[in-house]
Write a protein that holds these residues in place. Structure first.
Motif, short mmCIF file in Angstrom:
data_model
loop_
_atom_site.label_atom_id
_atom_site.label_comp_id
_atom_site.label_asym_id
_atom_site.label_seq_id
_atom_site.Cartn_x
_atom_site.Cartn_y
_atom_site.Cartn_z
N GLN A 1 4.43 4.60 7.28
CA GLN A 1 5.22 5.71 6.78
C GLN A 1 4.37 6.73 6.03
OE1 GLN A 1 8.53 4.10 4.47
NE2 GLN A 1 8.89 2.54 6.05
N ARG A 2 3.15 6.34 5.71
CA ARG A 2 2.27 7.20 4.91
C ARG A 2 2.03 8.55 5.58
NH1 ARG A 2 -2.94 7.59 5.95
NH2 ARG A 2 -3.73 7.30 3.84
N PHE A 3 2.22 8.62 6.90
CA PHE A 3 1.97 9.86 7.60
C PHE A 3 3.18 10.77 7.65
CE2 PHE A 3 -2.10 8.43 8.75
CZ PHE A 3 -2.00 7.11 9.13
N PHE A 4 4.28 10.30 7.09
CA PHE A 4 5.53 11.04 7.27
C PHE A 4 6.23 11.33 5.95
CE2 PHE A 4 5.21 10.74 11.75
CZ PHE A 4 4.67 9.50 12.05
N ASP A 5 5.41 11.66 4.93
CA ASP A 5 5.96 11.95 3.61
C ASP A 5 6.96 13.08 3.63
OD1 ASP A 5 3.03 11.23 1.57
OD2 ASP A 5 4.77 10.04 2.13
N ASN A 6 6.77 14.04 4.54
CA ASN A 6 7.64 15.21 4.56
C ASN A 6 8.81 15.04 5.53
OD1 ASN A 6 6.02 15.17 6.82
ND2 ASN A 6 5.93 17.38 7.01
N PHE A 7 9.09 13.80 5.90
CA PHE A 7 10.19 13.57 6.83
C PHE A 7 11.51 13.28 6.12
CE2 PHE A 7 8.79 12.52 11.43
CZ PHE A 7 7.96 13.63 11.45
N GLY A 8 11.47 13.25 4.79
CA GLY A 8 12.72 13.03 4.07
C GLY A 8 12.96 11.56 3.81
N ASN A 9 14.20 11.13 4.01
CA ASN A 9 14.64 9.80 3.60
C ASN A 9 14.15 8.70 4.54
OD1 ASN A 9 15.92 7.62 2.49
ND2 ASN A 9 18.01 8.35 2.89
N LEU A 10 13.19 7.90 4.03
CA LEU A 10 12.70 6.74 4.80
C LEU A 10 12.91 5.48 3.98
CD1 LEU A 10 9.27 8.13 6.14
CD2 LEU A 10 11.46 8.08 7.33
N SER A 11 13.93 5.50 3.11
CA SER A 11 14.05 4.46 2.10
C SER A 11 14.58 3.13 2.61
CB SER A 11 14.94 4.95 0.96
OG SER A 11 16.20 5.29 1.51
N SER A 12 15.18 3.13 3.81
CA SER A 12 15.72 1.87 4.34
C SER A 12 15.71 1.95 5.86
CB SER A 12 17.16 1.67 3.87
OG SER A 12 18.01 2.58 4.54
N PRO A 13 15.80 0.78 6.53
CA PRO A 13 15.86 0.81 7.99
C PRO A 13 16.96 1.73 8.51
CG PRO A 13 15.51 -1.44 7.26
CD PRO A 13 15.70 -0.61 6.02
N THR A 14 18.13 1.69 7.86
CA THR A 14 19.23 2.56 8.29
C THR A 14 18.85 4.03 8.16
OG1 THR A 14 20.65 0.88 7.33
CG2 THR A 14 21.73 2.89 8.08
N ALA A 15 18.21 4.34 7.01
CA ALA A 15 17.80 5.73 6.77
C ALA A 15 16.78 6.17 7.82
CB ALA A 15 17.21 5.86 5.37
N ILE A 16 15.83 5.27 8.11
CA ILE A 16 14.77 5.60 9.06
C ILE A 16 15.36 5.84 10.44
CG2 ILE A 16 12.76 4.66 10.29
CD1 ILE A 16 12.02 3.23 7.63
N ILE A 17 16.24 4.92 10.88
CA ILE A 17 16.81 5.02 12.22
C ILE A 17 17.65 6.29 12.36
CG2 ILE A 17 18.43 3.93 13.84
CD1 ILE A 17 17.38 1.21 12.78
N GLY A 18 18.35 6.65 11.26
CA GLY A 18 19.22 7.82 11.32
C GLY A 18 18.52 9.14 11.04
#
Lengths: 142, 122
Positions: free
Chosen positions: B15-32
């Protein structure tokens, strides 16, 4: 890598679901590993590695049994696999990179037979578990 | 397109490469996450280019390799991780049809793509 309580739950659920098929999965894992990573065959010059080999199936059962044992004793994998760890260090001396290859193939087998079981979260837990098993088995190498 | 979210979940350090992608706080957040989905699509489309140009994968990825080194600063190990994830996603999609021979071919392909993406690194 430390297994969280959720990881442990996920791993036990996978093995619970796989149940008696674990032995067959072990055989298929090895078959895939030999096919996908030919260098792994170098550890089995004494085996018939042709498709359907009884030796591969038999060895697959052993590998699966060890994974099941580790999952059933997930709070103390090192203890559960201590003898196997000695064996790998003193006799087998399989290079550590190969455990990752075996792990990848096991994940492929689980995924191909149970697509809905291997959600991203469960995948993560199972991958961590397989890493932990590999770490234990190579722990006494030096 | 499911491969990228899965990579970010199974190997969270990616995830270190995607700081500006917004909410990556949980699997659900990532998938959505719409940015993750969009980027996943980009990555897989690029993969499709490799499949269409199997005789010249190095050429296909030359510019992308420079980009990943000079601008994106991505450790090539991450390409190998994504490749492994893609293989597992294929296995879950195709089940028994994803034979050992199939897996062999695809692991080689993802390896070649990873190598091509790392080739221009300096």
């Amino acid at each position: 890598m430390v297994l969280s309580p959720q990881d442990k739950t996920n791993v036990k659920a996978v093995f619970g679901k796989i149940g008696g098929q674990a032995e067959a999965y072990g055989g298929e894992t090895l078959e895939r590993m030999f096919a996908t990573y030919p260098q792994t065959k170098t550890y089995f010059p004494h085996f018939d590695l042709a498709k359907g080999s009884a030796q591969v199936k038999g060895h697959g059962k052993k590998v699966a049994a060890a994974l099941v044992e580790a999952a059933n004793n997930i709070d103390d994998i090192a203890g559960a696999l201590s003898k196997l760890s000695d064996l790998h260090a003193q006799k087998l001396r399989v290079d550590p990179v190969n455990f990752k290859l075996l792990g990848q193939c096991f994940l492929v087998v689980v995924a191909s037979h149970n697509p809905s079981l291997l959600t991203p979260e469960v995948h993560a837990s199972l991958d961590k578990f397989l890493c932990a098993v590999g770490t234990v088995l190579t722990a006494k190498y030096r | 397109a499911v491969s990228l979210p899965r990579l970010l979940i199974v190997y969270p350090w990616t995830q270190r490469f995607f700081d500006n992608f917004g909410n990556l706080s949980s699997p659900t957040a990532i998938i959505g996450n719409p940015k993750v989905r969009a980027h996943g699509k980009k990555v897989l489309t690029s993969f499709g280019e490799a499949v269409k140009n199997l005789d010249n994968i190095k050429g296909t990825y030359s510019k992308l390799s420079e980009l990943h080194c000079e601008k994106l600063h991505v450790d090539p190990e991450n390409f190998r991780l994504l490749g492994d994830i893609l293989v597992i996603v294929l296995a879950s999609h195709f089940g028994r049809d994803f034979t050992p021979a199939c897996q062999f071919a695809w692991q080689k392909l993802v390896g070649v793509v990873a190598h091509a993406l790392a080739r221009k690194y300096h």
